[in-house]
Design a protein around this motif. Structure first.
Motif, PDB file in Angstrom:
ATOM      1  N   ARG A 146       6.840  -4.950  39.258  1.00  0.00           N
ATOM      2  CA  ARG A 146       7.622  -5.123  40.227  1.00  0.00           C
ATOM      3  C   ARG A 146       8.375  -4.825  40.562  1.00  0.00           C
ATOM      4  O   ARG A 146       8.516  -3.844  41.625  1.00  0.00           O
ATOM      5  N   GLN A 147       8.910  -4.407  39.468  1.00  0.00           N
ATOM      6  CA  GLN A 147      10.145  -2.865  39.557  1.00  0.00           C
ATOM      7  C   GLN A 147       9.608  -1.807  40.295  1.00  0.00           C
ATOM      8  O   GLN A 147      10.292  -0.746  40.969  1.00  0.00           O
ATOM      9  N   LYS A 148       7.985  -1.012  39.560  1.00  0.00           N
ATOM     10  CA  LYS A 148       7.944   0.134  39.671  1.00  0.00           C
ATOM     11  C   LYS A 148       7.134  -0.171  40.762  1.00  0.00           C
ATOM     12  O   LYS A 148       7.350   0.913  41.847  1.00  0.00           O
ATOM     13  N   HIS A 149       6.345  -0.399  41.776  1.00  0.00           N
ATOM     14  CA  HIS A 149       5.509  -1.100  42.303  1.00  0.00           C
ATOM     15  C   HIS A 149       5.695  -1.540  43.983  1.00  0.00           C
ATOM     16  O   HIS A 149       5.309  -0.951  44.907  1.00  0.00           O
ATOM     17  N   ILE A 150       6.629  -2.614  43.934  1.00  0.00           N
ATOM     18  CA  ILE A 150       6.566  -3.881  45.389  1.00  0.00           C
ATOM     19  C   ILE A 150       8.312  -2.965  45.561  1.00  0.00           C
ATOM     20  O   ILE A 150       9.075  -3.037  44.518  1.00  0.00           O
ATOM     21  N   PRO A 151       8.091  -2.559  47.012  1.00  0.00           N
ATOM     22  CA  PRO A 151       9.402  -2.460  47.169  1.00  0.00           C
ATOM     23  C   PRO A 151      10.253  -3.856  46.963  1.00  0.00           C
ATOM     24  O   PRO A 151      10.381  -4.028  47.205  1.00  0.00           O
ATOM     25  N   ALA A 152      11.750  -2.785  47.415  1.00  0.00           N
ATOM     26  CA  ALA A 152      13.069  -4.025  46.276  1.00  0.00           C
ATOM     27  C   ALA A 152      12.974  -4.716  47.876  1.00  0.00           C
ATOM     28  O   ALA A 152      13.542  -6.203  47.960  1.00  0.00           O
ATOM     29  N   ASP A 153      13.324  -4.115  49.324  1.00  0.00           N
ATOM     30  CA  ASP A 153      13.101  -6.171  50.463  1.00  0.00           C
ATOM     31  C   ASP A 153      12.101  -6.034  50.267  1.00  0.00           C
ATOM     32  O   ASP A 153      12.115  -7.493  50.920  1.00  0.00           O
ATOM     33  N   GLN A 154      11.036  -5.873  49.752  1.00  0.00           N
ATOM     34  CA  GLN A 154       9.653  -6.910  49.463  1.00  0.00           C
ATOM     35  C   GLN A 154       9.590  -8.356  47.840  1.00  0.00           C
ATOM     36  O   GLN A 154       9.413  -9.806  48.029  1.00  0.00           O
ATOM     37  N   THR A 155      10.551  -8.431  47.627  1.00  0.00           N
ATOM     38  CA  THR A 155      11.499  -9.094  46.477  1.00  0.00           C
ATOM     39  C   THR A 155      11.796 -10.312  47.182  1.00  0.00           C
ATOM     40  O   THR A 155      13.577  -9.713  46.802  1.00  0.00           O
ATOM     41  N   VAL A 156      12.114 -10.850  47.437  1.00  0.00           N
ATOM     42  CA  VAL A 156      12.942 -11.920  48.560  1.00  0.00           C
ATOM     43  C   VAL A 156      13.170 -13.541  47.473  1.00  0.00           C
ATOM     44  O   VAL A 156      14.133 -13.945  47.766  1.00  0.00           O
ATOM     45  N   TYR A 157      12.355 -13.658  46.124  1.00  0.00           N
ATOM     46  CA  TYR A 157      13.343 -14.373  45.434  1.00  0.00           C
ATOM     47  C   TYR A 157      12.935 -14.533  44.009  1.00  0.00           C
ATOM     48  O   TYR A 157      11.494 -13.887  44.387  1.00  0.00           O
ATOM     49  N   LYS A 158      14.088 -14.396  43.454  1.00  0.00           N
ATOM     50  CA  LYS A 158      14.396 -13.738  42.064  1.00  0.00           C
ATOM     51  C   LYS A 158      14.636 -15.268  41.730  1.00  0.00           C
ATOM     52  O   LYS A 158      15.770 -15.951  42.027  1.00  0.00           O
ATOM     53  N   LEU A 159      14.281 -15.624  40.418  1.00  0.00           N
ATOM     54  CA  LEU A 159      15.021 -16.896  39.455  1.00  0.00           C
ATOM     55  C   LEU A 159      15.196 -16.629  37.468  1.00  0.00           C
ATOM     56  O   LEU A 159      14.326 -14.551  37.553  1.00  0.00           O
ATOM     57  N   ASN A 160      16.023 -17.251  37.255  1.00  0.00           N
ATOM     58  CA  ASN A 160      16.076 -16.544  35.805  1.00  0.00           C
ATOM     59  C   ASN A 160      15.583 -17.680  34.534  1.00  0.00           C
ATOM     60  O   ASN A 160      15.522 -17.764  33.684  1.00  0.00           O
ATOM     61  N   THR A 161      14.714 -18.713  35.541  1.00  0.00           N
ATOM     62  CA  THR A 161      13.387 -18.762  34.557  1.00  0.00           C
ATOM     63  C   THR A 161      12.282 -18.656  34.758  1.00  0.00           C
ATOM     64  O   THR A 161      11.668 -19.646  35.482  1.00  0.00           O
ATOM     65  N   VAL A 162      12.058 -19.036  33.612  1.00  0.00           N
ATOM     66  CA  VAL A 162      10.326 -19.404  34.908  1.00  0.00           C
ATOM     67  C   VAL A 162       9.531 -20.894  34.071  1.00  0.00           C
ATOM     68  O   VAL A 162       8.731 -20.748  35.790  1.00  0.00           O
ATOM     69  N   LEU A 163      10.136 -21.506  34.509  1.00  0.00           N
ATOM     70  CA  LEU A 163      10.183 -22.333  34.990  1.00  0.00           C
ATOM     71  C   LEU A 163       9.874 -22.861  36.425  1.00  0.00           C
ATOM     72  O   LEU A 163       9.138 -23.864  37.081  1.00  0.00           O
ATOM     73  N   GLY A 164      10.256 -21.843  37.595  1.00  0.00           N
ATOM     74  CA  GLY A 164      10.941 -22.318  38.583  1.00  0.00           C
ATOM     75  C   GLY A 164       9.652 -21.476  39.485  1.00  0.00           C
ATOM     76  O   GLY A 164       9.439 -21.273  40.800  1.00  0.00           O
TER      77      GLY A 164
END
Length: 317
Positions: free
Chosen positions: A210-228
């Motif tokens: 994701r960091q390499k191929h997806i533009p930063a502004d298209q990552t709209v939601y980050k989590l610190n747990t796999v569960l969510g």
């Protein structure tokens, strides 16, 4: 005739070690389950009994003197020796009974392990499980836990165990957003809104992608747990990489790309060498290895796992 110094108890060593680690009396009191005034009083009694100062009081906190530092080091060594002794005793137990402390993470527990734990306790009613959740490995050498169930490519060298499966990851989206399934032109996916684990998980290959191929502004939601992660995709926030054993059980999700071997993580059952011959540890490890082996297609995201998305109950084995 015994001197004051010769009557130092193990609890005194624990207290000095806690103060040396915490550098403050309130924090040390919290570590060992006492109140601040008790720690202050006991420190004074210990120093008086030894006839020497163990800490210098500075504005930055309590700094151990050479004598205090030596006592803290000795306390650490004693703690290690005591933990080793209890491990060896546990390894020589006769009957598979008593408490077994198991550490794992929340996503494995909720999405995979709880039914297996229930089946184990039905088969072995004299063993009680104490499950400790956390993404950081506990210290099995100090008996923080007896068994660890971890997804890792680098299990600690001081532990022994077995690799029971690989956890596959694949790209998923909400089925209603992709009624025809994955687009024929995969490059379209890079234009979608994405969800992802946060950048603190950059050791995960899916995060690196994701960091390499997806533009930063298209990552709209980050989590610190796999569960969510799956809930976020299911809610329509975006597309993202998910563990197959979680996503393939959800009809509302659709695969947008197949699992890739490079994204997989090994699933390990681990224990300390001194405990591997303990009947309850051995019984638990054997049971979990057998049950997890049956679920390997689901965990690895194989076509079999995709078609049979319901984890079979132990009775169906």
């Amino acid at each position: 005739m015994p001197t004051a110094a010769s009557s130092i108890a193990w609890d005194d060593f624990r207290l000095i070690k806690a103060i040396a680690e915490a550098r403050s009396l309130p924090a040390a009191a919290e570590l060992i389950g006492l109140n601040h005034s008790t720690v202050f009083r006991r420190l004074g009694q210990i120093e008086e009994g030894l006839g020497t100062r163990l800490f210098e009081r500075h504005r930055s906190g309590y700094v151990p003197t050479p004598a205090g530092e030596e006592m803290a080091v000795l306390a650490e060594r004693l703690e290690t020796d005591i933990a080793g002794f209890t491990r060896r005793l546990a390894g020589r137990e006769i009957l598979p009974a008593g408490e077994l402390r198991v550490t794992t993470n929340d996503s494995l527990l909720v999405e995979l392990l709880t039914p297996l734990f229930a089946a184990f306790m039905t088969q072995c009613p004299d063993i009680k499980l104490d499950v400790l959740l956390g993404n950081q490995a506990l210290n099995l050498s100090k008996r923080d836990a007896d068994v660890a169930i971890r997804a890792t490519d680098n299990p600690p060298e001081n532990l022994v165990g077995r690799r029971v499966a690989q956890i596959g990851w694949a790209l998923y989206g909400r089925a209603t957003d992709f009624p025809e399934g994955a687009p024929s032109d995969q490059s379209e996916l890079t234009q979608q809104r994405w969800i992802s684990l946060g950048d603190q998980f950059s050791n995960f290959k899916v995060v690196q992608y994701r960091q390499k191929h997806i533009p930063a502004d298209q990552t709209v939601y980050k989590l610190n747990t796999v569960l969510g992660l799956a809930e976020a995709v299911e809610a329509g926030i975006g597309i993202g990489f998910l563990p197959c054993f979680i996503a393939d059980k959800r009809p509302a999700l659709v695969r947008l790309a197949p699992p890739q071997t490079g994204y997989a993580a090994d699933l390990w059952l681990l224990t300390h060498p001194d405990l591997r011959h303990s009947p309850r540890v051995r019984l638990f490890l054997d049971f979990m290895a057998q049950e997890l082996a049956r679920l390997r297609p689901l965990m690895e995201g194989s076509p079999i796992g995709r078609e049979n998305t319901e984890a079979p109950s132990p009775a169906e084995a």
